[in-house]
Design a protein around this motif. Structure first.
Motif, PDB file in Angstrom:
ATOM      1  N   SER A   1       0.830  -1.209   0.000  1.00 32.93           N
ATOM      2  CA  SER A   1       0.000   0.000   0.000  1.00 32.93           C
ATOM      3  C   SER A   1       0.865   1.259   0.000  1.00 32.93           C
ATOM      4  O   SER A   1       0.470   2.286  -0.556  1.00 32.93           O
ATOM      5  CB  SER A   1      -0.973   0.011   1.176  1.00 32.93           C
ATOM      6  OG  SER A   1      -0.286   0.025   2.398  1.00 32.93           O
TER       7      SER A   1
ATOM      8  N   ARG B   1      -1.505   3.665   7.172  1.00 28.59           N
ATOM      9  CA  ARG B   1      -1.779   2.242   7.427  1.00 28.59           C
ATOM     10  C   ARG B   1      -0.504   1.415   7.306  1.00 28.59           C
ATOM     11  O   ARG B   1      -0.282   0.488   8.083  1.00 28.59           O
ATOM     12  CB  ARG B   1      -2.846   1.718   6.477  1.00 28.59           C
ATOM     13  CG  ARG B   1      -4.243   2.202   6.803  1.00 28.59           C
ATOM     14  CD  ARG B   1      -5.246   1.749   5.731  1.00 28.59           C
ATOM     15  NE  ARG B   1      -6.536   2.340   5.922  1.00 28.59           N
ATOM     16  CZ  ARG B   1      -7.508   1.813   6.660  1.00 28.59           C
ATOM     17  NH1 ARG B   1      -7.325   0.665   7.264  1.00 28.59           N
ATOM     18  NH2 ARG B   1      -8.662   2.431   6.781  1.00 28.59           N
TER      19      ARG B   1
ATOM     20  N   GLN C   1       0.244   1.532  11.087  1.00 29.79           N
ATOM     21  CA  GLN C   1      -0.830   0.554  11.296  1.00 29.79           C
ATOM     22  C   GLN C   1      -2.097   1.199  11.859  1.00 29.79           C
ATOM     23  O   GLN C   1      -2.806   0.608  12.670  1.00 29.79           O
ATOM     24  CB  GLN C   1      -0.383  -0.598  12.219  1.00 29.79           C
ATOM     25  CG  GLN C   1       0.587  -1.565  11.592  1.00 29.79           C
ATOM     26  CD  GLN C   1       1.984  -0.983  11.464  1.00 29.79           C
ATOM     27  OE1 GLN C   1       2.515  -0.437  12.431  1.00 29.79           O
ATOM     28  NE2 GLN C   1       2.569  -1.095  10.289  1.00 29.79           N
ATOM     29  N   THR C   2      -2.377   2.411  11.383  1.00 30.85           N
ATOM     30  CA  THR C   2      -3.602   3.094  11.788  1.00 30.85           C
ATOM     31  C   THR C   2      -4.144   3.879  10.591  1.00 30.85           C
ATOM     32  O   THR C   2      -3.362   4.394   9.796  1.00 30.85           O
ATOM     33  CB  THR C   2      -3.338   4.042  12.986  1.00 30.85           C
ATOM     34  OG1 THR C   2      -4.579   4.596  13.415  1.00 30.85           O
ATOM     35  CG2 THR C   2      -2.384   5.146  12.636  1.00 30.85           C
ATOM     36  N   PRO C   3      -5.458   3.948  10.452  1.00 29.70           N
ATOM     37  CA  PRO C   3      -6.011   4.725   9.340  1.00 29.70           C
ATOM     38  C   PRO C   3      -5.992   6.221   9.640  1.00 29.70           C
ATOM     39  O   PRO C   3      -5.928   6.637  10.800  1.00 29.70           O
ATOM     40  CB  PRO C   3      -7.442   4.213   9.220  1.00 29.70           C
ATOM     41  CG  PRO C   3      -7.782   3.756  10.594  1.00 29.70           C
ATOM     42  CD  PRO C   3      -6.500   3.254  11.203  1.00 29.70           C
TER      43      PRO C   3
ATOM     44  N   ASP D   1      -3.969   8.029   3.862  1.00 27.64           N
ATOM     45  CA  ASP D   1      -4.515   6.860   4.538  1.00 27.64           C
ATOM     46  C   ASP D   1      -3.666   5.624   4.262  1.00 27.64           C
ATOM     47  O   ASP D   1      -3.321   4.880   5.187  1.00 27.64           O
ATOM     48  CB  ASP D   1      -5.962   6.627   4.102  1.00 27.64           C
ATOM     49  CG  ASP D   1      -6.640   5.570   4.953  1.00 27.64           C
ATOM     50  OD1 ASP D   1      -6.780   5.788   6.171  1.00 27.64           O
ATOM     51  OD2 ASP D   1      -7.013   4.516   4.404  1.00 27.64           O
TER      52      ASP D   1
END
Length: 127
Positions: free
Chosen positions: A38, A91, A95-97, A87
């Motif tokens: 991502s 992530r 590891q967070t939106p 975003d």
């Protein structure tokens, strides 16, 4: 008389430069992480859209396309890019939106921005 870039176009050029910078940084970070697809996508989107924002800023400043529509298209792309790539990068790296539905909202804004680019090409500029 030479066309002069107004404040909004200068902001778009600055955003384009920032997108290019962040795209290169995200590419480098993704190259050192095995599990970061991502982040690679975010880097690609940033690098693909940086030249588009430059082009739209120059197009808006040239008077060859409708100013308001071209600006709206460019700012939709910029905001969509920030939400979508922000975003994905958060992530991958933290590891967070960014916030719920940030990436899909950004993606819709990107698509709307590109649609507006196409519409701006078909609408004659005022003389």
């Amino acid at each position: 008389m030479r066309p002069v870039l107004a404040g909004p176009e200068r902001i778009l050029l600055a955003v384009a430069g920032l997108a290019g910078l962040l795209g290169v940084a995200a590419s480098a970070a993704a190259a050192h992480r095995v599990d970061a697809p991502s982040l690679t996508i975010a880097a690609q989107f940033l690098l693909f859209h940086a030249p588009a924002l430059i082009g739209l800023a120059l197009l808006a400043g040239s008077g060859l396309a409708p100013l308001r529509l071209t600006r709206i298209a460019a700012f939709a792309l910029a905001l969509g890019l920030a939400l979508f790539c922000g975003d994905l990068a958060l992530r991958a790296l933290a590891q967070t939106p960014l916030f719920p539905m940030a990436a899909p909202t950004g993606g819709v804004l990107l698509m709307a921005g590109w649609l507006l680019v196409g519409i701006a090409a078909l609408v004659p500029a005022r003389a």
